[in-house]
Design a protein around this motif. Structure first.
Motif, PDB file in Angstrom:
ATOM      1  N   PRO A 220      -4.065  54.907   5.939  1.00 13.11           N
ATOM      2  CA  PRO A 220      -2.969  54.901   6.756  1.00 13.11           C
ATOM      3  C   PRO A 220      -1.724  54.663   6.196  1.00 13.11           C
ATOM      4  CG  PRO A 220      -4.237  53.040   7.337  1.00 13.11           C
ATOM      5  CD  PRO A 220      -5.022  53.731   6.322  1.00 13.11           C
ATOM      6  N   VAL A 221      -1.642  53.713   5.095  1.00  5.94           N
ATOM      7  CA  VAL A 221      -0.423  53.573   4.668  1.00  5.94           C
ATOM      8  C   VAL A 221       0.092  54.501   3.750  1.00  5.94           C
ATOM      9  CG1 VAL A 221       0.697  51.944   2.553  1.00  5.94           C
ATOM     10  CG2 VAL A 221      -1.059  51.129   4.128  1.00  5.94           C
ATOM     11  N   LEU A 222      -0.644  55.483   3.035  1.00  7.87           N
ATOM     12  CA  LEU A 222      -0.322  56.542   2.460  1.00  7.87           C
ATOM     13  C   LEU A 222       0.102  57.744   3.295  1.00  7.87           C
ATOM     14  CD1 LEU A 222      -2.849  56.604  -0.389  1.00  7.87           C
ATOM     15  CD2 LEU A 222      -0.530  55.991  -0.778  1.00  7.87           C
TER      16      LEU A 222
ATOM     17  N   ARG B 239       1.783  47.595   6.639  1.00  6.75           N
ATOM     18  CA  ARG B 239       0.768  47.686   7.580  1.00  6.75           C
ATOM     19  C   ARG B 239      -0.125  46.301   7.230  1.00  6.75           C
ATOM     20  NH1 ARG B 239      -2.157  51.072  10.670  1.00  6.75           N
ATOM     21  NH2 ARG B 239      -4.174  50.685  11.087  1.00  6.75           N
ATOM     22  N   VAL B 240      -0.257  45.749   8.440  1.00  5.54           N
ATOM     23  CA  VAL B 240      -0.974  44.609   8.739  1.00  5.54           C
ATOM     24  C   VAL B 240      -2.412  44.521   9.218  1.00  5.54           C
ATOM     25  CG1 VAL B 240      -0.868  42.017   9.538  1.00  5.54           C
ATOM     26  CG2 VAL B 240       1.123  43.096   8.755  1.00  5.54           C
ATOM     27  N   THR B 241      -3.382  43.995   8.353  1.00  6.30           N
ATOM     28  CA  THR B 241      -4.777  44.171   9.052  1.00  6.30           C
ATOM     29  C   THR B 241      -5.442  42.920   8.949  1.00  6.30           C
ATOM     30  OG1 THR B 241      -5.586  44.621   6.750  1.00  6.30           O
ATOM     31  CG2 THR B 241      -4.922  46.583   8.123  1.00  6.30           C
ATOM     32  N   ALA B 242      -6.642  42.818   9.290  1.00  4.71           N
ATOM     33  CA  ALA B 242      -7.669  41.638   9.050  1.00  4.71           C
ATOM     34  C   ALA B 242      -7.724  41.488   7.500  1.00  4.71           C
ATOM     35  CB  ALA B 242      -8.835  41.854   9.764  1.00  4.71           C
ATOM     36  N   ALA B 243      -7.777  40.282   7.124  1.00  8.25           N
ATOM     37  CA  ALA B 243      -8.066  40.042   5.540  1.00  8.25           C
ATOM     38  C   ALA B 243      -9.313  40.735   5.019  1.00  8.25           C
ATOM     39  CB  ALA B 243      -7.943  38.624   5.523  1.00  8.25           C
ATOM     40  N   SER B 244     -10.576  40.960   5.967  1.00  5.53           N
ATOM     41  CA  SER B 244     -11.445  41.603   5.638  1.00  5.53           C
ATOM     42  C   SER B 244     -11.558  43.102   5.263  1.00  5.53           C
ATOM     43  CB  SER B 244     -12.733  41.356   6.646  1.00  5.53           C
ATOM     44  OG  SER B 244     -12.219  41.901   7.892  1.00  5.53           O
ATOM     45  N   VAL B 245     -10.314  43.563   5.576  1.00  3.24           N
ATOM     46  CA  VAL B 245     -10.276  45.133   5.363  1.00  3.24           C
ATOM     47  C   VAL B 245     -10.133  45.482   4.014  1.00  3.24           C
ATOM     48  CG1 VAL B 245      -9.068  47.191   5.866  1.00  3.24           C
ATOM     49  CG2 VAL B 245      -9.442  45.544   7.710  1.00  3.24           C
ATOM     50  N   GLN B 246     -10.781  46.212   3.444  1.00  2.00           N
ATOM     51  CA  GLN B 246     -10.584  46.523   1.912  1.00  2.00           C
ATOM     52  C   GLN B 246      -9.494  47.122   1.723  1.00  2.00           C
ATOM     53  OE1 GLN B 246     -12.808  45.577  -0.501  1.00  2.00           O
ATOM     54  NE2 GLN B 246     -14.084  44.462   0.785  1.00  2.00           N
TER      55      GLN B 246
END
Length: 275
Positions: A157-159, A143-150
């Motif tokens: 969502p990955v799990l 999963r790709v998110t903004a770098a600011s996402v913890q």
């Protein structure tokens, strides 16, 4: 790709709809040529329009890439390769354990402001890719998110995706960035034992930690592809597809060898206390 690799991956390719009488028309190019073009772009980090003339026209290659992403065909191809590689290595086709981690990347100008951020810990502005791998380092979810996402927020969502795709997984290892309520939520909602592998306070410098080194190695594999060293994709889903294509290259070469990869496992310090 070599003839041996093509012979290994060809039976695992998704069957075109027109061959099964489900509509559509035959494609104008050989799948091997198209796959080689996508792999060339990924390996060398070029633009779509810069694909050499030895390959099919760049717009045809891009149309193939986009169609496989939208229809989930790359996921099907990737999962078939992973199952075959696991069986070649003497494992069951479906994994029972996983390791999760993330990696922050600088983003190019093509990445919109809405999907980029600033990672205060790594001092990186761009995006972050979160991956889950099996005990051999093969990709299970991305999963790709903004770098600011913890990491803890993106892990949810990955799990969930991991549980949806792989029902046999019972334990997931992670670093201390995933500690907190996520551990209890994973146990209650997904029936997953999220185990935190901590770094000892008295350890200094680079230290190889049990289980965590596997996912770190996979992240290093991804950095071998110039297209993945930096995020150039307008859509996060496109970058996720690029990650899957990169793993198909690794698995295809393993199948071409016809034997398990001879990977030397690093010496990991024991977690047992003296005495």
């Amino acid at each position: 790709m070599s003839d041996a690799e093509w012979a290994a991956v060809r039976p695992l390719l998704p069957v075109p709809a027109w061959l099964e009488g489900r509509g559509g028309q035959p494609e104008g190019y050989c799948h091997r040529q198209i796959l080689d073009a996508v792999r060339y772009l990924l390996d060398n980090g070029i633009k779509w329009r810069a694909i050499p003339a030895d390959f099919p026209a760049w717009d045809r290659v891009y149309a193939f890439f986009r169609r496989w992403r939208r229809q989930g065909l790359i996921n099907e191809f990737h999962d078939r390769l992973r199952s075959r590689v696991r069986e070649l290595e003497g494992r069951q086709a479906e994994p029972t354990a996983a390791i999760i981690d993330s990696q922050s990347l600088r983003a190019a100008d093509t990445v919109g402001a809405g999907s980029r951020g600033w990672d205060a810990g790594k001092k990186v502005g761009g995006r972050k890719r979160h991956i889950a791998v099996d005990c051999g380092g093969l990709l299970l979810a991305v999963r790709v998110t903004a770098a600011s996402v913890q990491d803890r927020d993106a892990a949810t969502p990955v799990l969930e995706r991991l549980r949806e795709l792989h029902r046999k997984i019972a334990v997931v290892w992670a670093d201390s960035g995933y500690v907190g309520r996520l551990v209890g939520w994973a146990k209650d909602a997904l029936h997953l034992a999220l185990t935190i592998v901590r770094r000892s306070d008295d350890q200094k410098g680079f230290v190889i930690l049990p289980r965590r080194w596997v996912v770190e190695r996979t992240l290093a594999w991804l950095m071998h592809r110039r297209r993945l060293v930096r995020d150039y994709e307008r859509l996060p889903a496109t970058h996720e597809t690029m990650v899957m294509w990169s793993m198909t290259m690794i698995m295809g070469r393993r199948l071409a060898r016809g034997r398990p990869a001879l990977t030397r496992q690093p010496k990991v310090p024991s977690t047992r206390r003296p005495g």
